[in-house]
Design an enzyme around this catalytic site. Structure first.
Site, PDB file in Angstrom:
ATOM      1  N   LEU A 121       0.753  -1.347   0.039  1.00 26.16           N
ATOM      2  CA  LEU A 121       0.018   0.052   0.024  1.00 26.16           C
ATOM      3  C   LEU A 121       0.957   1.121  -0.077  1.00 26.16           C
ATOM      4  O   LEU A 121       1.968   1.175   0.194  1.00 26.16           O
ATOM      5  CB  LEU A 121      -0.745  -0.200   1.250  1.00 26.16           C
ATOM      6  N   THR A 160       6.191   0.668   1.783  1.00 28.34           N
ATOM      7  CA  THR A 160       7.110   1.501   2.559  1.00 28.34           C
ATOM      8  C   THR A 160       6.528   2.217   3.518  1.00 28.34           C
ATOM      9  O   THR A 160       5.898   3.314   3.103  1.00 28.34           O
ATOM     10  CB  THR A 160       8.004   2.368   1.339  1.00 28.34           C
ATOM     11  N   LYS A 216      14.616   0.393   4.313  1.00 26.81           N
ATOM     12  CA  LYS A 216      14.097   0.787   3.242  1.00 26.81           C
ATOM     13  C   LYS A 216      14.139   2.321   3.247  1.00 26.81           C
ATOM     14  O   LYS A 216      14.206   2.965   1.877  1.00 26.81           O
ATOM     15  CB  LYS A 216      12.730   0.386   3.104  1.00 26.81           C
ATOM     16  N   LYS A 252       6.971  11.327  -0.010  1.00 29.09           N
ATOM     17  CA  LYS A 252       6.463  10.660   1.328  1.00 29.09           C
ATOM     18  C   LYS A 252       7.834   9.864   1.785  1.00 29.09           C
ATOM     19  O   LYS A 252       8.056  10.068   2.944  1.00 29.09           O
ATOM     20  CB  LYS A 252       5.395   9.569   0.916  1.00 29.09           C
TER      21      LYS A 252
END
Ligand code: NAP
Length: 290
Positions: free
Chosen positions: A67, A98, A173, A241
């Site tokens: 998502l 992430t 990540k 983001k």
């Protein structure tokens, strides 16, 4: 041996390819996506399309999500008709999005209340790697759970790195992506300067991409920014983001992530110019116009 049943939540650029790999490998698959249209190709290929995350998760041995961000993951797992409500005790939950370490740790507490086992498994690689089963998973969680989930993860990946307990995968990540973002912005600025100064672009790019600065990311940016192909492999809004999440993590740990702050500024400017849905290589366009 019977294959475990899988529920897959989130069929965007990455999730669509990943779910397709699972279907191709013969895992019984139920899928859910907020915009139901994106589930149609998988339905045609034999997946069961569920009307809610809860319905998709019901009875599944393994529940995977891919998502956009923390907000989406919270809504899909814990929101109304959320997947956790449908998960059976003992189900393995795999969060591939992430997201922030804070959110995955909070979710781990909720998963335990339901006697479910949680792995975080964010990925490196992009759209073609998802479609070809060539992602790299950055797994956080227990070794036991990883071993149970390995056959499912293997179908979608070329490598599985176990990086530590829950929260470690998310942080690795974010570091991966903030380093990519900073390089992309710095390369975009360099390319804008090359073009505006009248340098021989092809010659200069050959020197830069074949030399020490020519990382795989810089090489990809050089190609995409030159031909102005911004078909999204990785949307600019999602990279913005990730840079925001990484910057906040730095702050929380007393690291003044100045390069992340600078990159975020440039991405925010691009977002303001409606480039959010384009590939993040489009971050150069506002610099070209200045
Ligand atoms: P995407 O194509 O934009 O897909 C995002 C998915 O999240 C869609 O299924 C979308 O549903 C869903 N979603 C977004 N907001 C939601 C909400 N509020 N409630 C419910 N569902 C929501 O993105 P992607 O490229 O597949 O990326 C997915 C994740 O992988 C992200 O965390 C991204 O950072 C990460 N990632 C991406 C890449 C890449 O190269 N693309 C590489 C590595 C990691 P709708 O279809 O209904 O909007």
């Amino acid at each position: 041996m019977t294959k475990p049943s899988v529920a897959f939540l989130g069929l965007g650029i990455m999730g669509g390819g990943m779910a397709n790999r699972l279907l191709g490998a013969g895992f019984p698959l139920a899928v859910y996506n907020r915009n139901a249209d994106k589930a149609k190709p998988l339905a045609t290929a034999g997946a069961k399309v569920a009307a809610s995350p809860e319905a998709a998760a019901a009875g599944a041995d393994i529940i995977i999500s891919m998502l956009a961000d923390d907000i989406a993951a919270r809504a899909i797992w814990l929101g109304e008709n959320g997947a956790l409500a449908g998960a059976k005790p003992g189900a393995i939950l795999i969060e591939c999005s992430t997201i922030t370490p804070d959110w995955i740790k909070e979710f781990n507490v909720e998963a335990k209340k339901k006697n479910c086992e949680l792995l975080e498994a964010p990925v490196t690689g992009t759209k073609p790697h998802a479609a070809a089963g060539e992602l790299t998973f950055l797994v956080g969680g227990s070794t036991d759970t990883l071993e149970k989930a390995r056959p499912v993860l293997a179908v979608m990946s070329k490598a599985i790195a176990h990086v530590g307990p829950i929260g470690s995968g998310a942080l690795v990540k974010l570091l991966n992506n903030v380093l990519c973002a900073v390089q992309a912005v710095s390369f975009a600025e360099a390319l804008a300067l090359i073009e505006k100064s009248g340098l021989d672009r092809a010659k200069t790019l050959e020197i830069l991409t074949q030399g020490t600065p020519g990382s795989p990311l810089v090489k990809t940016m050089a190609t995409r920014m030159t031909v102005r192909d911004y078909t999204p492999n990785f949307a600019l809004k999602l990279m913005a983001k990730d840079v925001g999440y990484a910057h906040a993590m730095g702050k929380a740990h007393g690291v003044d992530f100045k390069t992340a702050a600078a990159a975020l500024d440039v991405f925010k400017n691009a977002l303001g110019q409606n480039l959010g849905e384009q590939d993040f290589s489009s971050v150069i366009e506002p610099l070209r116009k200045k």
